[in-house]
Design a protein around this motif. Structure first.
Motif, PDB file in Angstrom:
ATOM      1  N   GLY A  15       0.782  -1.229   0.000  1.00  0.00           N
ATOM      2  CA  GLY A  15       0.000   0.000   0.000  1.00  0.00           C
ATOM      3  C   GLY A  15       0.811   1.274   0.000  1.00  0.00           C
ATOM      4  O   GLY A  15       0.260   2.362  -0.174  1.00  0.00           O
ATOM      5  N   VAL A  16       2.132   1.177   0.194  1.00  0.00           N
ATOM      6  CA  VAL A  16       2.969   2.379   0.164  1.00  0.00           C
ATOM      7  C   VAL A  16       3.033   2.884  -1.273  1.00  0.00           C
ATOM      8  O   VAL A  16       3.205   2.116  -2.215  1.00  0.00           O
ATOM      9  N   LEU A  17       2.862   4.191  -1.428  1.00  0.00           N
ATOM     10  CA  LEU A  17       2.976   4.837  -2.731  1.00  0.00           C
ATOM     11  C   LEU A  17       4.073   5.883  -2.620  1.00  0.00           C
ATOM     12  O   LEU A  17       4.023   6.745  -1.744  1.00  0.00           O
ATOM     13  N   ARG A  18       5.066   5.776  -3.496  1.00  0.00           N
ATOM     14  CA  ARG A  18       6.188   6.721  -3.518  1.00  0.00           C
ATOM     15  C   ARG A  18       6.170   7.452  -4.856  1.00  0.00           C
ATOM     16  O   ARG A  18       6.244   6.826  -5.896  1.00  0.00           O
ATOM     17  N   GLY A  19       6.077   8.773  -4.821  1.00  0.00           N
ATOM     18  CA  GLY A  19       6.114   9.520  -6.079  1.00  0.00           C
ATOM     19  C   GLY A  19       4.975  10.505  -6.166  1.00  0.00           C
ATOM     20  O   GLY A  19       4.159  10.615  -5.268  1.00  0.00           O
ATOM     21  N   LEU A  20       4.970  11.149  -7.238  1.00  0.00           N
ATOM     22  CA  LEU A  20       5.734  11.063  -8.482  1.00  0.00           C
ATOM     23  C   LEU A  20       6.915  12.029  -8.395  1.00  0.00           C
ATOM     24  O   LEU A  20       6.711  13.224  -8.257  1.00  0.00           O
ATOM     25  N   HIS A  21       8.143  11.541  -8.499  1.00  0.00           N
ATOM     26  CA  HIS A  21       9.345  12.329  -8.260  1.00  0.00           C
ATOM     27  C   HIS A  21      10.184  12.509  -9.516  1.00  0.00           C
ATOM     28  O   HIS A  21      10.199  11.661 -10.393  1.00  0.00           O
ATOM     29  N   GLY A  23       8.235  17.177  -7.752  1.00  0.00           N
ATOM     30  CA  GLY A  23       7.252  16.117  -7.875  1.00  0.00           C
ATOM     31  C   GLY A  23       5.933  16.628  -8.413  1.00  0.00           C
ATOM     32  O   GLY A  23       5.724  17.833  -8.572  1.00  0.00           O
ATOM     33  N   ILE A  24       5.073  15.676  -8.684  1.00  0.00           N
ATOM     34  CA  ILE A  24       3.699  15.936  -9.116  1.00  0.00           C
ATOM     35  C   ILE A  24       2.794  15.192  -8.152  1.00  0.00           C
ATOM     36  O   ILE A  24       3.102  14.059  -7.740  1.00  0.00           O
ATOM     37  N   MET A  25       1.672  15.782  -7.821  1.00  0.00           N
ATOM     38  CA  MET A  25       0.715  15.145  -6.921  1.00  0.00           C
ATOM     39  C   MET A  25       0.310  13.775  -7.483  1.00  0.00           C
ATOM     40  O   MET A  25      -0.068  13.675  -8.644  1.00  0.00           O
ATOM     41  N   TRP A  26       0.414  12.762  -6.670  1.00  0.00           N
ATOM     42  CA  TRP A  26       0.157  11.373  -7.092  1.00  0.00           C
ATOM     43  C   TRP A  26      -1.260  11.180  -7.622  1.00  0.00           C
ATOM     44  O   TRP A  26      -1.479  10.387  -8.525  1.00  0.00           O
ATOM     45  N   ASN A  27      -2.229  11.913  -7.090  1.00  0.00           N
ATOM     46  CA  ASN A  27      -3.634  11.727  -7.497  1.00  0.00           C
ATOM     47  C   ASN A  27      -4.135  12.877  -8.366  1.00  0.00           C
ATOM     48  O   ASN A  27      -5.307  13.233  -8.324  1.00  0.00           O
ATOM     49  N   ASP A  28      -3.248  13.414  -9.182  1.00  0.00           N
ATOM     50  CA  ASP A  28      -3.564  14.525 -10.073  1.00  0.00           C
ATOM     51  C   ASP A  28      -4.746  14.174 -10.985  1.00  0.00           C
ATOM     52  O   ASP A  28      -4.758  13.119 -11.629  1.00  0.00           O
ATOM     53  N   GLU A  29      -5.735  15.068 -11.059  1.00  0.00           N
ATOM     54  CA  GLU A  29      -6.939  14.816 -11.851  1.00  0.00           C
ATOM     55  C   GLU A  29      -6.658  14.824 -13.355  1.00  0.00           C
ATOM     56  O   GLU A  29      -7.315  14.115 -14.115  1.00  0.00           O
ATOM     57  N   THR A  30      -5.717  15.643 -13.798  1.00  0.00           N
ATOM     58  CA  THR A  30      -5.391  15.706 -15.221  1.00  0.00           C
ATOM     59  C   THR A  30      -4.767  14.401 -15.686  1.00  0.00           C
ATOM     60  O   THR A  30      -5.135  13.859 -16.740  1.00  0.00           O
ATOM     61  N   LEU A  31      -3.824  13.873 -14.906  1.00  0.00           N
ATOM     62  CA  LEU A  31      -3.174  12.611 -15.275  1.00  0.00           C
ATOM     63  C   LEU A  31      -4.126  11.429 -15.095  1.00  0.00           C
ATOM     64  O   LEU A  31      -4.085  10.483 -15.871  1.00  0.00           O
ATOM     65  N   PRO A  83      -3.644   4.572  -0.198  1.00  0.00           N
ATOM     66  CA  PRO A  83      -2.188   4.456  -0.174  1.00  0.00           C
ATOM     67  C   PRO A  83      -1.565   5.131   1.045  1.00  0.00           C
ATOM     68  O   PRO A  83      -2.101   6.096   1.583  1.00  0.00           O
ATOM     69  N   VAL A  84      -0.431   4.586   1.458  1.00  0.00           N
ATOM     70  CA  VAL A  84       0.374   5.169   2.516  1.00  0.00           C
ATOM     71  C   VAL A  84       1.371   6.097   1.817  1.00  0.00           C
ATOM     72  O   VAL A  84       2.177   5.649   1.006  1.00  0.00           O
ATOM     73  N   ILE A  85       1.296   7.389   2.140  1.00  0.00           N
ATOM     74  CA  ILE A  85       2.049   8.405   1.415  1.00  0.00           C
ATOM     75  C   ILE A  85       2.813   9.270   2.410  1.00  0.00           C
ATOM     76  O   ILE A  85       2.289   9.602   3.477  1.00  0.00           O
ATOM     77  N   SER A  86       4.023   9.663   2.043  1.00  0.00           N
ATOM     78  CA  SER A  86       4.794  10.563   2.905  1.00  0.00           C
ATOM     79  C   SER A  86       4.141  11.948   2.904  1.00  0.00           C
ATOM     80  O   SER A  86       3.460  12.327   1.946  1.00  0.00           O
ATOM     81  N   GLU A  87       4.388  12.695   3.959  1.00  0.00           N
ATOM     82  CA  GLU A  87       3.854  14.051   4.028  1.00  0.00           C
ATOM     83  C   GLU A  87       4.362  14.893   2.860  1.00  0.00           C
ATOM     84  O   GLU A  87       3.625  15.675   2.271  1.00  0.00           O
ATOM     85  N   THR A 119       2.401  14.670  -0.319  1.00  0.00           N
ATOM     86  CA  THR A 119       1.058  15.268  -0.332  1.00  0.00           C
ATOM     87  C   THR A 119       1.116  16.757  -0.680  1.00  0.00           C
ATOM     88  O   THR A 119       0.072  17.392  -0.799  1.00  0.00           O
ATOM     89  N   LYS A 120       2.316  17.304  -0.859  1.00  0.00           N
ATOM     90  CA  LYS A 120       2.464  18.747  -1.077  1.00  0.00           C
ATOM     91  C   LYS A 120       2.954  19.110  -2.473  1.00  0.00           C
ATOM     92  O   LYS A 120       3.235  20.265  -2.750  1.00  0.00           O
ATOM     93  N   HIS A 121       3.075  18.130  -3.360  1.00  0.00           N
ATOM     94  CA  HIS A 121       3.524  18.423  -4.722  1.00  0.00           C
ATOM     95  C   HIS A 121       2.432  19.161  -5.493  1.00  0.00           C
ATOM     96  O   HIS A 121       1.238  18.989  -5.225  1.00  0.00           O
ATOM     97  N   PRO A 122       2.813  19.945  -6.492  1.00  0.00           N
ATOM     98  CA  PRO A 122       1.812  20.625  -7.318  1.00  0.00           C
ATOM     99  C   PRO A 122       1.100  19.654  -8.264  1.00  0.00           C
ATOM    100  O   PRO A 122       1.567  18.534  -8.494  1.00  0.00           O
TER     101      PRO A 122
END
Length: 182
Positions: free
Chosen positions: A55-61, A143-151, A160-164, A167-170
């Motif tokens: 469940g860990v999600l790393r990215g998008l970096h 980085g880019i927000m992992w749950n970006d609506e455009t993508l 998902p388990v996400i680092s703080e 959660t702050k990427h554009p």
């Protein structure tokens, strides 16, 4: 080894030849001469390994200006690996592609410079390896927000388990031209 091209220019899936018997297996994970012949001519300068739970999600970096090409693989477990093309001149600019990589199949994904990269863990745990063409540079990290609506990437994890930090990427549409690649 077998090299599989993708619809994204420069993005390659590498399937190594695995030699197995009752004792276990052996495969060549890197051979400069063979990879050069296959078109992966980068000079890798740093290797990284990450261990993550289900469940860990790393990215998008990605890094800019100290960009990194990466040769990534799963040593143990299973992940869904995702890349996003950030090269404005590419026919696949702003598109993403996902791959299931496993420690059992030993595939490698060559991610050239100009892509954002991330993955989520599908197995109980995963051991993930990165060969990088430049060293880690905290001041170049983006980085880019992992749950970006455009993508609209359909990550195969419910919560998902996400680092703080992740959660702050554009959002993709919020990336300035300085944060994209030519």
């Amino acid at each position: 080894m077998e090299i599989i091209t993708t619809e994204f220019p420069g993005l390659l899936l590498v399937k190594p030849k695995i030699f197995g018997d009752a004792r276990g297996y052996f495969y060549e994970s890197w051979n400069k001469e063979r990879y050069d012949a296959a078109g992966i001519t980068e000079n890798f300068v740093q290797d990284n390994v990450s261990f993550s739970s289900k469940g860990v999600l790393r990215g998008l970096h990605y890094q800019k200006p100290y960009t990194q090409g990466k040769l990534v693989s799963v040593l143990l477990g299973e992940v869904w690996d995702v890349v996003v093309d950030l090269r404005r001149s590419s026919p696949t600019f702003g598109k993403w592609q996902g791959f299931t990589l496993t420690g059992e199949r030993k595939e490698q994904l060559y991610v050239p410079r100009g892509f954002a990269h991330g993955f989520c863990v599908l197995s109980e745990t995963a051991l993930f390896q990165y060969k990088c063409t430049d060293k880690y540079s905290p001041e170049s990290e983006h980085g880019i927000m992992w749950n970006d609506e455009t993508l609209n990437i359909p990550w195969p994890v419910q919560q998902p388990v996400i680092s703080e930090k992740d959660t702050k990427h554009p959002r993709f549409k919020e990336l300035s031209s300085e944060l994209l690649f030519d």
